[in-house]
Design a protein around this motif. Sequence first.
Motif, PDB file in Angstrom:
ATOM      1  N   LYS A  48     -29.912 -41.575 101.284  1.00 48.73           N
ATOM      2  CA  LYS A  48     -30.402 -42.196 102.502  1.00 48.73           C
ATOM      3  C   LYS A  48     -30.247 -41.630 103.907  1.00 48.73           C
ATOM      4  CE  LYS A  48     -28.573 -45.658  99.810  1.00 48.73           C
ATOM      5  NZ  LYS A  48     -29.671 -46.634  99.221  1.00 48.73           N
TER       6      LYS A  48
ATOM      7  N   TRP B  88     -36.321 -53.174 104.657  1.00 49.01           N
ATOM      8  CA  TRP B  88     -34.946 -53.783 103.838  1.00 49.01           C
ATOM      9  C   TRP B  88     -36.079 -54.386 102.486  1.00 49.01           C
ATOM     10  CZ3 TRP B  88     -30.584 -51.380 103.902  1.00 49.01           C
ATOM     11  CH2 TRP B  88     -29.930 -50.506 104.570  1.00 49.01           C
TER      12      TRP B  88
ATOM     13  N   ALA C 104     -37.164 -52.443 100.451  1.00 52.69           N
ATOM     14  CA  ALA C 104     -35.658 -51.126  99.844  1.00 52.69           C
ATOM     15  C   ALA C 104     -35.296 -50.776  98.224  1.00 52.69           C
ATOM     16  CB  ALA C 104     -34.983 -50.673 100.882  1.00 52.69           C
ATOM     17  N   LYS C 105     -35.186 -51.797  98.000  1.00 55.27           N
ATOM     18  CA  LYS C 105     -34.453 -51.724  96.603  1.00 55.27           C
ATOM     19  C   LYS C 105     -35.886 -51.575  95.629  1.00 55.27           C
ATOM     20  CE  LYS C 105     -32.205 -54.313  94.009  1.00 55.27           C
ATOM     21  NZ  LYS C 105     -31.259 -55.907  92.562  1.00 55.27           N
ATOM     22  N   SER C 106     -36.946 -51.847  95.695  1.00 50.47           N
ATOM     23  CA  SER C 106     -37.908 -51.998  94.558  1.00 50.47           C
ATOM     24  C   SER C 106     -38.408 -50.472  94.790  1.00 50.47           C
ATOM     25  CB  SER C 106     -39.409 -52.448  94.736  1.00 50.47           C
ATOM     26  OG  SER C 106     -39.847 -52.561  96.011  1.00 50.47           O
TER      27      SER C 106
ATOM     28  N   GLU D  60     -36.297 -47.982  95.333  1.00 51.71           N
ATOM     29  CA  GLU D  60     -35.196 -47.242  94.817  1.00 51.71           C
ATOM     30  C   GLU D  60     -35.404 -47.395  93.448  1.00 51.71           C
ATOM     31  OE1 GLU D  60     -31.839 -48.680  96.056  1.00 51.71           O
ATOM     32  OE2 GLU D  60     -31.891 -47.652  98.148  1.00 51.71           O
ATOM     33  N   GLU D  61     -35.579 -47.948  93.052  1.00 50.30           N
ATOM     34  CA  GLU D  61     -35.942 -48.531  91.161  1.00 50.30           C
ATOM     35  C   GLU D  61     -37.134 -47.530  90.715  1.00 50.30           C
ATOM     36  OE1 GLU D  61     -37.135 -52.954  90.954  1.00 50.30           O
ATOM     37  OE2 GLU D  61     -34.381 -53.259  90.791  1.00 50.30           O
TER      38      GLU D  61
END
Length: 224
Positions: A218, A84, A87-89, A91-92
């Motif tokens: 997802k 987690w 995860a954001k990086s 997606e970016e």
Amino acid sequence: MTGTSQQTRTQRGALIVVEGLDRAGKSSQCEMLQTYLKEQGHSVKYIRFPDRTTPIGKLIDSYLRGSANQEDHAIHLLFSANRWEIAKSIEEDINSGITVIVDRYSYSGAVYSAAKANPTLSLEWAWQPELGLPRPDICLFLSISAEEAAKRGGYGAERYENETMQTRVRELFRTLFERQKDVYVVDAGKTLTEVSKDIQNAVLNCLACLDTIGSLRKLGPLAK
């Protein structure tokens, strides 16, 4: 076709996960795939889980090397939290057109925890913290026998590298992949070059279908 036109055609990058038993050659194949895709004109990033450089990753590293103990549920949640964190990086990067290759992901996380045979830590329980993480466009599973893996250098250096554990892991991977899609099984007992070629072909087919897939998905619940 130039690299620029390829990247325009696919729009977003792909999330490619490489899984397998210990010593199946995952890291070598990830590096070879990264080099190949760059030569084809793609922007590529390669990451490994667990990421042992983060504060959570350092706790996991101590555990895997056998220098620290953790309760089964607690260490599982640390592994999931480590995913987690990134995860954001992921997606970016993918949304900006970068293909991300991941060495081990949620599949390993759930399977290795469930393989401990803790009666309160089932595969279903282990999968729950993974819900909502980026879902791979393709998961490549490098299949190798426990006997062949044991012949490879470095086997047995970490906590989970023993025949009993690896046998349970193999069975649970099979169970998990019956309940999840987008898995491509690769015979990792072949030569390095043959395995690499199989992976390249599967990934190229995946990249060609990105427009059909649409945006990054997802991870969802396990199928019944």
